[in-house]
Design a protein around this motif. Sequence first.
Motif, short mmCIF file in Angstrom:
data_model
loop_
_atom_site.label_atom_id
_atom_site.label_comp_id
_atom_site.label_asym_id
_atom_site.label_seq_id
_atom_site.Cartn_x
_atom_site.Cartn_y
_atom_site.Cartn_z
N SER A 39 0.82 -1.22 0.00
CA SER A 39 0.00 0.00 0.00
C SER A 39 0.85 1.27 0.00
O SER A 39 0.31 2.36 -0.17
N SER A 40 2.16 1.13 0.16
CA SER A 40 3.04 2.29 0.12
C SER A 40 3.65 2.40 -1.27
O SER A 40 2.99 2.12 -2.27
N CYS A 41 4.92 2.77 -1.35
CA CYS A 41 5.59 2.91 -2.64
C CYS A 41 7.00 2.35 -2.53
O CYS A 41 7.52 2.14 -1.43
N ARG A 89 0.32 3.41 -11.99
CA ARG A 89 1.04 3.14 -10.74
C ARG A 89 2.55 3.16 -10.92
O ARG A 89 3.29 3.05 -9.94
N VAL A 106 3.89 2.96 -7.08
CA VAL A 106 3.08 3.42 -5.95
C VAL A 106 1.93 2.44 -5.72
O VAL A 106 1.61 1.62 -6.59
N ASP A 107 1.33 2.58 -4.52
CA ASP A 107 0.22 1.71 -4.14
C ASP A 107 0.59 0.24 -4.38
O ASP A 107 -0.08 -0.50 -5.11
N LYS A 109 1.14 -3.58 -4.48
CA LYS A 109 0.24 -4.72 -4.28
C LYS A 109 1.04 -5.97 -3.91
O LYS A 109 2.26 -6.02 -4.07
N HIS A 232 3.69 6.62 3.18
CA HIS A 232 2.84 6.93 2.04
C HIS A 232 1.89 5.76 1.80
O HIS A 232 2.31 4.61 1.71
N GLY A 233 0.61 6.05 1.71
CA GLY A 233 -0.39 5.01 1.56
C GLY A 233 -1.24 4.85 2.81
O GLY A 233 -2.28 4.19 2.74
#
Length: 369
Positions: A39-41, A89, A106-107, A109, A232-233
């Motif tokens: 969920s972050s980067c 992403r 990013v984001d 998974k 982040h996230g």
Amino acid sequence: MDHKRKIIMCLILAAVFSPVFGKENWKATVVKNIEALVSSCVVLPCTFTHPEGQLPNSRLRGIWHRKDNWNEIFYHEDNTKIQDSFKYRTKLLGHLADDNCTLEIVDVKDHDNGPFCFRVELAEKDNNKPTPNMFSFVGECAEIKMLHDAPKPKLGPLKPAVEGKPYTVTCSIRHTCPSHWPQITWSRGSKDDIIEVHRDIHGGIWETESILVFVPEEKDDHTDLTCTAKFHGGKSSISTFTLNVKRTESYNHIIIPVVAVAATAVIFGLVCVLMVKKYKKRIQDLQSQDGSMWNRMSRLSRRLRSGASGPARSDQRRSIWSRFSRRPQMNEFNQSPNNATSYGGQTASKPRCPSPKRYLWYFRQIRFM
């Protein structure tokens, strides 16, 4: 004829072996293993070289794809060619003209584990169409290890604080997303009390450190100091420790009474000195007065202490006053002297008038008493 054959043979050999020797000019450096918080980067550092030397961005194409399937594309400048699960992403953070192929995801998974490989393509000068000159660095691919829980920040140095003295404590967190720094907050202190530092550790790992400086008080003893790192996230983690504050030694219970006693003693001493000086001056003034009662009494006291020979003071005083009140003496025939007059059988003596010399002698006697 032989000369022509030699030239043809050289051209054939150059055409055959040029791809082999050309590969030495295609190089890439990619972090092979890195961690990422779900969920972050995550940022994958990447650099490369190609045989054409320095070229503008317009003549270079950067592509990230799966190692065993070149058609499974994670990043392309044409967004339509990117897999749906990676659309919007991924992006390049570096400039290809600077030989920088760094990729940001990013984001993150669970399935974003790779391996991710970089390919560079050269375009034509006139119409920017792709050319056969391209190279995939399948030997330099990056794999990502997924972290589902946010790592806890590290606190230090955890040493006792001293009341009234500046105290410094740090909170640091390591991460792999320098494009979006983690936000570190404290349970106390203001922005003016906090300094933030970012460092590149190695291999795509970065560290964010927050330094808190404050002056602890007695009420801060055994209180909790908490550091929170927000990634982040949205994920976050905290670290807490109990602050121990040493009280500064106070000697007021000793100093105050001692100062009070010393001040009282000084004041009392000054008063005594002033009184002594005052009475000494008074005594000197009294003694300096000629013919004063004090001088007479002091002379009389000195005479009494000296024990000088002669009649006692009472006898001397009596002998002096007896001269003023001397009565006529009767003779043996019970007759008064010539200056006595008898009236009706009673004899009255006439007062005698002493001479001026006698009065002068009397006053001298009284003066020196």
